[in-house]
Design a protein around this motif. Structure first.
Motif, PDB file in Angstrom:
ATOM      1  N   ARG A 186       0.824  -1.206   0.000  1.00  0.00           N
ATOM      2  CA  ARG A 186       0.000   0.000   0.000  1.00  0.00           C
ATOM      3  C   ARG A 186       0.860   1.258   0.000  1.00  0.00           C
ATOM      4  NH1 ARG A 186      -2.965  -0.200   5.085  1.00  0.00           N
ATOM      5  NH2 ARG A 186      -3.947   1.728   4.358  1.00  0.00           N
ATOM      6  N   ASN A 187       1.928   1.278   0.787  1.00  0.00           N
ATOM      7  CA  ASN A 187       2.802   2.451   0.795  1.00  0.00           C
ATOM      8  C   ASN A 187       3.515   2.630  -0.540  1.00  0.00           C
ATOM      9  OD1 ASN A 187       3.035   4.018   3.462  1.00  0.00           O
ATOM     10  ND2 ASN A 187       2.996   1.890   4.166  1.00  0.00           N
ATOM     11  N   LEU A 188       3.883   1.514  -1.191  1.00  0.00           N
ATOM     12  CA  LEU A 188       4.516   1.605  -2.512  1.00  0.00           C
ATOM     13  C   LEU A 188       3.535   2.186  -3.528  1.00  0.00           C
ATOM     14  CD1 LEU A 188       7.020   0.952  -4.229  1.00  0.00           C
ATOM     15  CD2 LEU A 188       6.001  -1.291  -4.686  1.00  0.00           C
ATOM     16  N   MET A 189       2.279   1.742  -3.473  1.00  0.00           N
ATOM     17  CA  MET A 189       1.252   2.278  -4.360  1.00  0.00           C
ATOM     18  C   MET A 189       1.084   3.782  -4.151  1.00  0.00           C
ATOM     19  SD  MET A 189      -2.793   1.242  -4.422  1.00  0.00           S
ATOM     20  CE  MET A 189      -3.040   1.998  -2.797  1.00  0.00           C
ATOM     21  N   HIS A 190       1.062   4.207  -2.883  1.00  0.00           N
ATOM     22  CA  HIS A 190       0.952   5.634  -2.600  1.00  0.00           C
ATOM     23  C   HIS A 190       2.166   6.403  -3.108  1.00  0.00           C
ATOM     24  CE1 HIS A 190      -2.732   6.362  -0.375  1.00  0.00           C
ATOM     25  NE2 HIS A 190      -2.540   5.259   0.335  1.00  0.00           N
ATOM     26  N   SER A 191       3.339   5.839  -2.959  1.00  0.00           N
ATOM     27  CA  SER A 191       4.566   6.526  -3.374  1.00  0.00           C
ATOM     28  C   SER A 191       4.504   6.939  -4.841  1.00  0.00           C
ATOM     29  CB  SER A 191       5.781   5.624  -3.152  1.00  0.00           C
ATOM     30  OG  SER A 191       5.917   5.273  -1.795  1.00  0.00           O
ATOM     31  N   PHE A 192       3.966   6.071  -5.681  1.00  0.00           N
ATOM     32  CA  PHE A 192       3.910   6.332  -7.112  1.00  0.00           C
ATOM     33  C   PHE A 192       2.654   7.077  -7.551  1.00  0.00           C
ATOM     34  CE2 PHE A 192       6.669   2.337  -7.592  1.00  0.00           C
ATOM     35  CZ  PHE A 192       7.839   3.090  -7.581  1.00  0.00           C
ATOM     36  N   PHE A 193       1.513   6.799  -6.915  1.00  0.00           N
ATOM     37  CA  PHE A 193       0.238   7.280  -7.450  1.00  0.00           C
ATOM     38  C   PHE A 193      -0.544   8.209  -6.535  1.00  0.00           C
ATOM     39  CE2 PHE A 193       0.996   3.069  -9.420  1.00  0.00           C
ATOM     40  CZ  PHE A 193       1.181   3.504 -10.724  1.00  0.00           C
ATOM     41  N   ALA A 194      -0.111   8.388  -5.271  1.00  0.00           N
ATOM     42  CA  ALA A 194      -0.829   9.302  -4.379  1.00  0.00           C
ATOM     43  C   ALA A 194      -0.051   9.472  -3.088  1.00  0.00           C
ATOM     44  CB  ALA A 194      -2.233   8.785  -4.079  1.00  0.00           C
ATOM     45  N   PRO A 195       1.100  10.170  -3.123  1.00  0.00           N
ATOM     46  CA  PRO A 195       1.853  10.375  -1.873  1.00  0.00           C
ATOM     47  C   PRO A 195       0.959  10.996  -0.815  1.00  0.00           C
ATOM     48  CG  PRO A 195       2.603  11.843  -3.634  1.00  0.00           C
ATOM     49  CD  PRO A 195       1.707  10.841  -4.262  1.00  0.00           C
ATOM     50  N   TYR A 196       0.972  10.397   0.396  1.00  0.00           N
ATOM     51  CA  TYR A 196      -0.082  10.664   1.372  1.00  0.00           C
ATOM     52  C   TYR A 196       0.494  11.060   2.715  1.00  0.00           C
ATOM     53  CZ  TYR A 196      -5.162  10.004   1.399  1.00  0.00           C
ATOM     54  OH  TYR A 196      -6.515  10.202   1.350  1.00  0.00           O
ATOM     55  N   PRO A 197       0.081  12.215   3.278  1.00  0.00           N
ATOM     56  CA  PRO A 197       0.589  12.610   4.603  1.00  0.00           C
ATOM     57  C   PRO A 197       0.241  11.619   5.710  1.00  0.00           C
ATOM     58  CG  PRO A 197      -0.429  14.466   3.489  1.00  0.00           C
ATOM     59  CD  PRO A 197      -0.740  13.261   2.670  1.00  0.00           C
ATOM     60  N   GLY A 198      -0.844  10.866   5.545  1.00  0.00           N
ATOM     61  CA  GLY A 198      -1.230   9.872   6.545  1.00  0.00           C
ATOM     62  C   GLY A 198      -0.471   8.578   6.415  1.00  0.00           C
ATOM     63  N   LEU A 199       0.288   8.414   5.309  1.00  0.00           N
ATOM     64  CA  LEU A 199       0.965   7.156   4.986  1.00  0.00           C
ATOM     65  C   LEU A 199      -0.083   6.030   4.956  1.00  0.00           C
ATOM     66  CD1 LEU A 199       4.103   7.598   7.311  1.00  0.00           C
ATOM     67  CD2 LEU A 199       3.864   8.270   4.903  1.00  0.00           C
ATOM     68  N   ALA A 200       0.358   4.795   4.828  1.00  0.00           N
ATOM     69  CA  ALA A 200      -0.559   3.650   4.846  1.00  0.00           C
ATOM     70  C   ALA A 200      -0.242   2.833   6.083  1.00  0.00           C
ATOM     71  CB  ALA A 200      -0.385   2.806   3.582  1.00  0.00           C
ATOM     72  N   GLY A 201      -1.231   2.715   6.969  1.00  0.00           N
ATOM     73  CA  GLY A 201      -1.016   2.013   8.228  1.00  0.00           C
ATOM     74  C   GLY A 201      -1.856   0.758   8.333  1.00  0.00           C
ATOM     75  N   PRO A 202      -1.539  -0.106   9.285  1.00  0.00           N
ATOM     76  CA  PRO A 202      -2.220  -1.395   9.400  1.00  0.00           C
ATOM     77  C   PRO A 202      -3.574  -1.347  10.078  1.00  0.00           C
ATOM     78  CG  PRO A 202      -0.517  -1.216  11.070  1.00  0.00           C
ATOM     79  CD  PRO A 202      -0.401   0.016  10.218  1.00  0.00           C
ATOM     80  N   LEU A 203      -3.920  -0.220  10.775  1.00  0.00           N
ATOM     81  CA  LEU A 203      -5.114  -0.263  11.614  1.00  0.00           C
ATOM     82  C   LEU A 203      -5.808   1.085  11.697  1.00  0.00           C
ATOM     83  CD1 LEU A 203      -6.549  -2.363  13.562  1.00  0.00           C
ATOM     84  CD2 LEU A 203      -5.401  -1.154  15.414  1.00  0.00           C
ATOM     85  N   PHE A 204      -7.151   1.059  11.533  1.00  0.00           N
ATOM     86  CA  PHE A 204      -8.026   2.182  11.867  1.00  0.00           C
ATOM     87  C   PHE A 204      -8.632   1.816  13.219  1.00  0.00           C
ATOM     88  CE2 PHE A 204     -11.992   4.743  10.271  1.00  0.00           C
ATOM     89  CZ  PHE A 204     -11.885   5.562  11.373  1.00  0.00           C
ATOM     90  N   THR A 205      -8.022   2.297  14.302  1.00  0.00           N
ATOM     91  CA  THR A 205      -8.331   1.806  15.641  1.00  0.00           C
ATOM     92  C   THR A 205      -9.799   1.974  16.007  1.00  0.00           C
ATOM     93  OG1 THR A 205      -6.084   2.382  16.305  1.00  0.00           O
ATOM     94  CG2 THR A 205      -7.647   1.921  18.060  1.00  0.00           C
ATOM     95  N   GLY A 206     -10.371   3.147  15.733  1.00  0.00           N
ATOM     96  CA  GLY A 206     -11.754   3.394  16.109  1.00  0.00           C
ATOM     97  C   GLY A 206     -12.713   2.421  15.445  1.00  0.00           C
ATOM     98  N   ALA A 207     -12.567   2.218  14.128  1.00  0.00           N
ATOM     99  CA  ALA A 207     -13.449   1.297  13.405  1.00  0.00           C
ATOM    100  C   ALA A 207     -13.209  -0.141  13.830  1.00  0.00           C
ATOM    101  CB  ALA A 207     -13.240   1.452  11.899  1.00  0.00           C
ATOM    102  N   MET A 208     -11.937  -0.516  14.025  1.00  0.00           N
ATOM    103  CA  MET A 208     -11.620  -1.893  14.420  1.00  0.00           C
ATOM    104  C   MET A 208     -12.214  -2.210  15.782  1.00  0.00           C
ATOM    105  SD  MET A 208      -9.880  -4.569  13.248  1.00  0.00           S
ATOM    106  CE  MET A 208     -10.909  -5.865  13.907  1.00  0.00           C
TER     107      MET A 208
END
Length: 467
Positions: free
Chosen positions: A310-332
């Protein structure tokens, strides 16, 4: 209903694909209505990244929306490939990331910097996932430094919202009431007592951050802190064509200097993300024993590899200040809570986690919803950051058990929040070596003793005279 049924007590059915286990709705699991309703509102949290993309990268709104769609596609990947988590950003790292990219001019310069950071994060996840060294690396960090990282992230998250010029100053009523409701539903001990006694409280708790977000948005519109929405009908139109002008293929890839500068921030982001993995495991452990009908598998190496993709995909197609993380704690947390009530409530953990972001992705193209929530995107981000800050600080305190460690952690956290990742890590290392670390010989000599003996001052009546 799903085409493939699970045997009692077994792992949920899947299609094997190398290191991954593919699961699809309707084929492997049923559609869950509770997560559908929740996602139709909470997808706004994903859109809440748009103000940061506009401010720090200089993106137009329609291009930022296209970035969010790429992120939404990435949110669906982990569950599709076999991970039972609800993925998200590396949210506690956002203030630290903003400190890093804030050093660069919005536009091509900031985009290159963020691409560099995300590439370093990608490498860390891939390397540690493939070599299975992730756990060992994180364990090298003393508890005081882990606490310092979490404290720094928490302080930065909260102060960014409440400092002069922050969103609290601009929208005090909606933000305070929205945070109060969200915090009460998620963390209040008195509300937990109500959940045990009343069905209505249990129903509210099952929607996690939704009640607080809705209250904040409604109050913001009522008191005029946010503009009333201009609701439009049809499908949204993210500017995928124009997005090409804001990608590294056009603005250029980062140089070695930027990659080197990004390393401290990337390390901090990874440590926080690994903490999210531990939190996700803990949430599932709490409910797994209550559901003997399903065996939940959490493969940490698989989580690393998918997060790296996911981070590699963002690097090329949508660099993201939130980065790509393993967990959305509130929803989980809310999905795990509903899962505990049996198969009739939620068929499998994969159905809840999977449907949530599938619906969230679809919602990004529903123009009425996108335009309804567009004016209040900042409040969704603010509540997310405030809740994240609260969680970071509370978890950080649990990491330390004595005043010396707390002093190291607190000082490191403040420096990190004010001056950024590099200074924070540097100060943390120096303080740990100078103040906290003991030699092996000394540790052996004092084995079994408390880390610090409390100082008792014996009071005598004569000390106070006749006063």
């Amino acid at each position: 209903m799903a085409l493939l049924e699970r045997k009692y007590g077994d792992v949920h059915p899947y299609w094997p694909a190398g290191p991954f286990k593919i699961r699809l709705p309707f084929i492997h699991y049923r559609w869950e209505m509770a997560e559908t309703i929740q996602a139709l509102i909470m997808f706004v949290v994903g859109m809440a990244m748009i103000p940061l993309l506009e401010k720090y990268l200089g993106l137009p709104y329609e291009v930022a929306l296209a970035y969010v769609v790429v992120c939404g596609f990435g949110f669906m990947l982990p569950n599709l490939l076999g991970t039972p988590f609800v993925p998200g950003w590396i949210t506690p790292a956002i203030p630290v990331v903003l400190l890093f990219i804030g050093q660069f001019e919005p536009g091509p310069e900031a985009i290159r910097a963020l691409v560099g950071l995300q590439l370093v994060v990608t490498f860390i996840f891939f390397f540690l996932g493939i070599t299975r060294l992730g756990t060992k690396l994180v364990n090298l960090f003393p508890s005081s430094m882990k606490a310092g990282i979490l404290l720094g992230a928490g302080i930065a998250a909260i102060t960014g919202e409440i400092s002069e010029g922050g969103r609290l100053a601009n929208t005090p009523i909606s933000l305070m009431l929205g945070f109060a409701v969200t915090g009460y539903v998620l963390f209040s001990l008195s509300f937990r007592d109500l959940i045990e006694k009343h069905r209505w409280a249990k129903a509210i708790s099952s929607y996690g951050m939704v009640p607080g977000a809705l209250v904040a948005m409604a109050i913001g519109w009522i008191v005029g802190e946010y503009e009333m929405p201009d609701v439009q009908w049809g499908l949204s139109s993210p500017a995928f064509g124009e997005m090409w002008n804001y990608l590294p293929f056009t603005v250029g890839f980062p140089g070695i200097e930027i990659l080197w500068m990004a390393i401290p921030t990337a390390i901090i982001a990874y440590i926080i993300a690994f903490g999210d993995i531990i939190v996700g495991q803990s949430l599932l452990d709490r409910v797994d024993h209550l559901r003997p009908d399903e065996k939940i598998e959490v493969n940490v190496d698989q989580v690393h590899i998918i997060t790296g993709i996911r981070n590699l995909m963002h690097s090329f197609f949508a660099p993201y200040p939130g980065l790509a993380g393993p967990l959305f704690t509130g929803a989980m947390a809310t999905i795990a809570e509903r899962y505990r009530y049996g198969r009739s409530a939620m068929d499998t953990i994969y159905s809840g986690a999977g449907i949530f972001w599938i619906v969230g992705f679809i919602a990004l193209f529903m123009l009425p919803l996108v335009t309804l929530f567009k004016p209040v995107l900042p409040i969704a981000l603010s509540i997310t950051l405030l809740i994240t800050g609260y969680l970071c600080i509370s978890v950080a305190v649990e990491q330390v058990d004595n005043a010396t460690s707390m002093g190291v952690a607190g000082t490191m956290g403040v420096v990190l929040a004010v001056y950024g990742a590099a200074w924070g890590l540097g100060v943390g290392i120096v303080l740990y070596l100078l103040i906290e670390k003991r030699t092996r010989k000394a540790m052996a000599e004092h084995a079994g003793e408390e880390p610090e003996e409390p100082i008792h001052i014996e009071e005598k009546p004569s000390d106070y005279g006749n006063a």
